[in-house]
Motif scaffolding. Structure first.
Motif, short mmCIF file in Angstrom:
data_model
loop_
_atom_site.label_atom_id
_atom_site.label_comp_id
_atom_site.label_asym_id
_atom_site.label_seq_id
_atom_site.Cartn_x
_atom_site.Cartn_y
_atom_site.Cartn_z
N ALA A 24 0.78 -1.10 -0.10
CA ALA A 24 0.06 0.01 0.00
C ALA A 24 1.03 1.23 0.00
O ALA A 24 1.81 1.22 1.08
CB ALA A 24 -0.69 -0.02 1.27
N ILE A 25 0.74 2.11 -1.18
CA ILE A 25 1.65 3.27 -1.09
C ILE A 25 0.82 4.47 -1.13
O ILE A 25 -0.38 4.44 -1.90
CB ILE A 25 2.51 3.24 -2.31
CG1 ILE A 25 3.35 1.94 -2.56
CG2 ILE A 25 3.26 4.47 -2.64
CD1 ILE A 25 3.94 1.55 -3.61
N LEU A 26 1.19 5.51 -0.37
CA LEU A 26 0.61 6.58 -0.35
C LEU A 26 1.23 7.80 -1.40
O LEU A 26 2.46 7.88 -0.99
CB LEU A 26 0.38 7.33 0.88
CG LEU A 26 -0.17 8.72 1.20
CD1 LEU A 26 -1.77 8.56 0.90
CD2 LEU A 26 -0.02 9.00 2.76
N ILE A 28 1.33 11.77 -2.47
CA ILE A 28 1.00 13.22 -2.42
C ILE A 28 1.49 13.89 -3.62
O ILE A 28 2.87 14.21 -3.64
CB ILE A 28 1.44 13.76 -1.01
CG1 ILE A 28 0.99 12.70 0.18
CG2 ILE A 28 0.88 15.12 -0.94
CD1 ILE A 28 1.48 13.06 1.51
N GLU A 50 -1.54 -1.45 -9.31
CA GLU A 50 -2.64 -0.64 -8.42
C GLU A 50 -2.35 -0.39 -6.94
O GLU A 50 -3.07 0.09 -6.05
CB GLU A 50 -4.09 -1.08 -8.56
CG GLU A 50 -4.22 -2.51 -8.04
CD GLU A 50 -4.28 -2.87 -6.42
OE1 GLU A 50 -5.12 -1.94 -5.74
OE2 GLU A 50 -3.37 -3.52 -5.90
N SER A 51 -1.02 -0.27 -6.45
CA SER A 51 -0.67 -0.16 -5.21
C SER A 51 -0.79 1.43 -4.74
O SER A 51 -0.87 1.50 -3.31
CB SER A 51 0.49 -0.72 -4.57
OG SER A 51 1.50 -0.04 -5.95
N ILE A 52 -0.97 2.34 -5.47
CA ILE A 52 -0.70 3.76 -5.20
C ILE A 52 -2.05 4.24 -4.82
O ILE A 52 -3.12 3.95 -5.61
CB ILE A 52 -0.01 4.52 -6.40
CG1 ILE A 52 0.02 5.83 -5.68
CG2 ILE A 52 -0.72 4.46 -7.58
CD1 ILE A 52 1.37 6.52 -5.29
N ARG A 53 -2.21 5.07 -3.92
CA ARG A 53 -3.60 6.01 -3.68
C ARG A 53 -3.03 7.35 -3.64
O ARG A 53 -2.02 7.67 -2.81
CB ARG A 53 -4.28 5.54 -2.25
CG ARG A 53 -4.64 3.96 -2.19
CD ARG A 53 -5.92 3.94 -3.20
NE ARG A 53 -6.22 2.41 -3.09
CZ ARG A 53 -5.67 1.57 -3.87
NH1 ARG A 53 -4.74 1.62 -4.55
NH2 ARG A 53 -6.01 0.10 -3.79
N ILE A 54 -3.83 8.04 -4.36
CA ILE A 54 -3.14 9.50 -4.58
C ILE A 54 -4.01 10.50 -3.71
O ILE A 54 -5.12 10.66 -3.80
CB ILE A 54 -3.22 9.88 -6.12
CG1 ILE A 54 -1.95 8.94 -6.87
CG2 ILE A 54 -2.72 11.36 -6.19
CD1 ILE A 54 -1.93 9.08 -8.15
N VAL A 55 -3.23 11.41 -3.01
CA VAL A 55 -3.83 12.61 -2.35
C VAL A 55 -3.56 13.78 -3.30
O VAL A 55 -2.33 14.08 -3.38
CB VAL A 55 -3.35 12.86 -1.09
CG1 VAL A 55 -3.93 14.12 -0.26
CG2 VAL A 55 -4.14 11.70 -0.23
N ARG A 56 -4.27 14.80 -3.80
CA ARG A 56 -3.85 16.00 -4.60
C ARG A 56 -3.91 17.08 -3.58
O ARG A 56 -4.57 17.36 -2.70
CB ARG A 56 -5.20 16.29 -5.43
CG ARG A 56 -4.69 17.30 -6.43
CD ARG A 56 -5.70 17.31 -7.50
NE ARG A 56 -7.01 17.84 -7.03
CZ ARG A 56 -7.94 18.81 -7.53
NH1 ARG A 56 -7.39 19.61 -8.21
NH2 ARG A 56 -9.23 19.14 -7.11
N PHE A 76 1.15 2.49 6.17
CA PHE A 76 1.48 2.48 4.60
C PHE A 76 2.71 1.97 4.69
O PHE A 76 3.65 2.34 5.23
CB PHE A 76 1.27 3.86 3.72
CG PHE A 76 0.01 4.27 3.53
CD1 PHE A 76 -0.39 3.65 2.19
CD2 PHE A 76 -0.99 5.12 4.10
CE1 PHE A 76 -1.42 3.87 1.53
CE2 PHE A 76 -2.29 5.13 3.62
CZ PHE A 76 -2.67 5.01 2.33
#
Lengths: 154, 668
Positions: A24-26, A28, A50-56, A76
């Motif tokens: 699980a990768i965060l 930013i 699909e490991s990344i979740r992006i915060v804008r 994470f």
């Protein structure tokens, strides 16, 4: 042993085998360069894990070290901060502040017991969709090798 | 809290890889969500109406749209929910398309990721506060940077609508590349005949100021309120006194300086105007070559000037001017082929670039329009035109097509046959790209009526032999090697951004692509806008363009400026920094880090320490709303969490990260 049994056995073996672990990768990402670069990777249909979740965020200069720490606190396996290349910041020099702040944060993370390779800071421009996708693949592979992050011990 | 979640299929763009119904279903259980649904095209009219109706029907106070990138449709949905009766900033978007469905395969994990993205958006919107936009002043005066055909057209259009324009051009005259051309394809109008009247219109327009020999040095401010520092370089001529009689041009003893305007095919003197029809039609002194400046001798021009307009002591003038909108029309440069060994490293005098050939063909060019070769001044009997020199060529850094070369190759091949009947023409090409009105017909005319020999293939070597140039190449249609002997070779060198395009981009705070062409805000729907409000692009500074496309874009950019100026007022960005005065300690760290100087310390009453009798003052940070652009650097720097960035507040971002706790746990 007949052919059929073999197949069934191998199937059972497959079921027994746990699915490959995905970290699980965060991420930013600054809105004007890196988030746009991630968008471009999408428009160009470049596939990556699909490991990344992006915060804008508007600018890498907006990245409060707290956000990164929060990511690790939540468990994470890695956190990435991506911003505009030096000289290309939409806000003139926000990325320079980010660079300084993050240099300090890296030392802090080590003190806290977060290995250096779990945190990544990099420049990705709006035209670098390719680079973004490659970076996601590389980062995922790297974290897979070092395994899950077992957290900061309180 | 009553949140509505709307999941978009985007036709099949999202629905092909993400189970949208499952995403909508999962959203129903997220905290605060009271309604969720999915629809084929959320951004379409029925889609938007669906959102508006749901706001009323389910008394929604916050909305999450799970569709494409917020960079594309955030404003669309902000307007949509505002129409539906909510504050426009109570919407968040989950980027299911660019960041999920387009980059992953159809697997359960992809749908799971989509659910996570929605969860993040729901968590964020929970913390959204309603935001307001305030009116900010708008200066109705335009700056056009670059005086080529794009800048001229934009300036004329804006001025004709009644707004003042300053047209800044760095060479001594406006006109740009178009002024150098002989004829224009596909109609063969003479370039000067259609351009010079427009140049004169610019000069005589009461609302247009032409600042030639000037350059932009610094750009500050924002839409409606730009402050631009412009250096008017010393021409050593007093504009008001000079009548443009041209006496000095005849008498200047420093001759033989290669003329930039003639692409080094002709010469000029130290005091010069680029071409006789220059606008403004007044000379400048080239101080690097003038004997007065080099040796403090001569001074002939000052002696003979009948109006005493020569001023050797003149200095550069740096002005800071205010503008409401900016049109960038800085055009293109041409690639220098002297790195290509196979074409002689630019050392053979009879291997020239197409723009040099344009000057040779031009009636007011260095040869008065006589087509002769540079080496010996003889009329060529055979000419070869080579397309794609540097264009469509990764190796030389231009993967793109320069777009105009096929057409001007055809034009030059046609005109040569028109002027010199006894000449063979060869055009070496990769593909003929003639996609414009009347373009394909024009190329066919060159081939059929004007006998040009079109050879499909690239040239591998050019070398001199017995007074001629030998061209070795391939004819890929016949599948064999070809060798032709010609007297002159014309290279269609690649168009590329101006050498200092990147510097200007930085000054303006606009982005460029990998080649340094200026980037438009959206490749299809916002072709003249950039990501900074109030700045618009015109012409070949964005990408290679021919004259019709350039003029069309210039008029489009002008109409954007006119649209901006016809507004009563402009509204401030709502997503800017704000300070909690109660907790602010007045340390001033935010003042130091703000890239725009938008924060200052002010004195306010200290509520904690003040009593009814004694007012105790303290200093706190204060944000100038007109100047703040919302980068959030102050918010990241603030030690007491008193500075915050509306729309990207700490609580919002932390909520997004918190929302992923389940995902992280699931992977341990």
């Amino acid at each position: 042993m007949s052919e059929e049994t073999k197949t069934i056995e191998s199937e059972i073996e497959e079921i027994k085998q746990p699915k490959e672990w995905q970290p699980a990768i965060l991420g930013i990402l600054c809105n004007w360069c890196s988030y746009a670069g991630a968008d471009l990777a999408g428009s160009a249909r470049l596939h990556y894990p699909e490991s990344i979740r992006i915060v804008r965020v508007p600018c890498s200069g907006r990245v409060d070290p707290m956000f990164v720490l929060k990511g690790f606190q939540k468990g994470f396996d890695a956190v990435m901060v991506l911003g505009c290349h030096p000289g290309d910041c939409h806000y003139a020099k926000g990325n320079y502040y980010a660079r300084r702040r993050i240099a300090m944060l890296q030392d802090l993370l080590e003190t806290l017991g977060v290995p250096r390779e779990r945190f990544h800071f990099e420049w990705v421009s709006a035209s670098e969709g390719n680079r973004f996708a490659e970076l996601m693949t590389e980062m995922t592979e790297r974290i897979k090798k070092i395994g899950p992050f077992d957290g900061v011990t309180p | 809290m009553r949140i509505g979640v709307f999941v978009c299929w985007c036709g099949s763009n999202i629905a092909k890889t993400v189970d949208v119904a499952a995403v909508a279903e999962a959203a129903r259980d997220m905290p605060g969500v009271v309604y969720s649904t999915d629809y084929k095209y959320m951004c379409s009219e029925p889609g938007q109406n669906m959102v508006k109706d749901a706001i009323k029907e389910h008394r929604l106070d916050r909305v999450v749209i799970a569709s494409c990138s917020p960079r594309l449709h955030e404003p669309t949905f902000q307007r949509c929910i505002a129409d539906g009766g909510l504050n426009a900033y109570m919407v968040e978007m989950a980027n299911l398309r660019e960041h999920c469905s387009w980059v992953h395969e159809k697997t359960p994990e992809t749908t799971e990721k989509a659910i996570h993205l929605v969860r993040m958006a729901v968590a964020k919107v929970t913390k959204n506060d309603p935001l307001q936009r305030n009116e900010i002043p708008l200066g109705r005066r335009a700056l056009v940077i670059g005086g080529g055909i794009a800048g001229i057209q934009a300036a004329l259009d804006i001025a004709d609508a009644g707004y003042p324009v300053v047209l800044v051009e760095r060479t001594p005259s406006i006109g740009g590349h178009m002024a150098q051309y002989d004829k224009t394809f596909p109609t063969l109008d003479c370039a000067a005949c259609i351009l010079t009247p427009k140049m004169v219109d610019c000069a005589s327009h009461p609302l247009i100021d032409i600042w030639s020999y000037s350059e932009v040095e610094e750009v500050k401010g924002f839409v409606g309120n730009f402050e631009v520092k412009i250096r008017k370089r010393a021409k050593s001529i007093i504009d008001e006194k000079c009548t443009g009689c041209g006496e000095c041009l005849e008498k200047c003893p420093v001759k033989g300086i290669p003329s930039e305007f003639d692409e080094n095919m002709g010469t000029r003197r130290a005091i010069y105007r680029p071409f006789p029809q220059a606008v403004p039609n007044k000379p400048v002194i080239d101080r690097l070559n003038c004997r007065k400046f080099l040796e403090d001798k001569c001074g002939v021009c000052a002696k003979i000037c009948p109006t005493g307009a020569i001023d050797y002591a003149q200095e550069d003038e740096v002005l800071t001017e205010k503008f409401g909108g900016i049109v960038v029309a800085t055009g293109f440069g041409l690639w220098n082929h002297s790195v290509m060994g196979e074409y002689g490293y630019g050392k053979y005098p009879d291997v020239i670039s197409a723009i040099q050939f344009e000057r040779i063909m031009n009636a007011s060019g260095p040869t008065d329009g006589h087509i002769v070769r540079p080496s010996d001044g003889k009329t060529p009997k055979a000419i070869a035109f080579l397309s794609c020199v540097g264009s469509r060529d990764q190796e030389h850094g231009h993967a793109y097509c320069s777009k105009v070369c096929c057409m001007y190759n055809a034009k030059q091949a046609l005109l040569v046959r028109d002027k010199l009947h006894d000449v063979e023409t060869y055009v070496f090409y990769m593909d003929i790209r003639a996609n414009g009105k009347g373009y394909e017909e024009f190329v066919q005319r060159t081939i059929e009526d004007f006998g040009a020999n079109y050879i499909r293939g690239r040239v591998s070597k050019i070398y001199p032999d017995n007074g001629q140039m030998v061209i070795k190449g391939a004819d890929t249609l016949l599948g064999k090697a070809v060798e032709v002997r010609v007297d002159l070779v014309v290279l269609a060198t690649a168009m590329q951004p101006q050498n200092d395009a990147k510097d200007l981009a930085r000054m303006l705070g606009i982005s460029t692509d990998q080649y340094n062409w200026f980037s438009e805000a959206h490749p299809k729907l916002k072709p003249v806008e950039v990501l900074t409000d109030g700045i618009y692009l015109a012409g070949a500074c964005q990408y290679p363009k021919d004259i019709p496309d350039t003029v069309a874009q210039a008029s489009a950019a002008a109409s954007k400026v006119i649209g901006l100026f016809s507004k009563k007022a402009i509204l401030s960005e709502p997503m800017i920094a704000n300070i909690n005065e109660d907790t602010c300690a007045g340390c001033g760290l935010c003042v130091n880090v703000c890239p725009y100087g938008a924060i200052e310390l002010i004195e306010v009453m200290d509520k904690e320490k003040s009593t009814r009798e004694n007012k105790v003052m303290k200093s706190v940070a204060n944000v100038n709303e007109g100047v703040c652009k919302g980068c959030g650097t102050c918010a990241a720097a603030c030690r007491s969490l008193s500075a915050n960035l509306r729309g990207f507040e700490g609580k919002q971002i932390l909520a997004e990260i918190d929302a992923l706790a389940d995902m992280v746990k699931g992977r341990k």
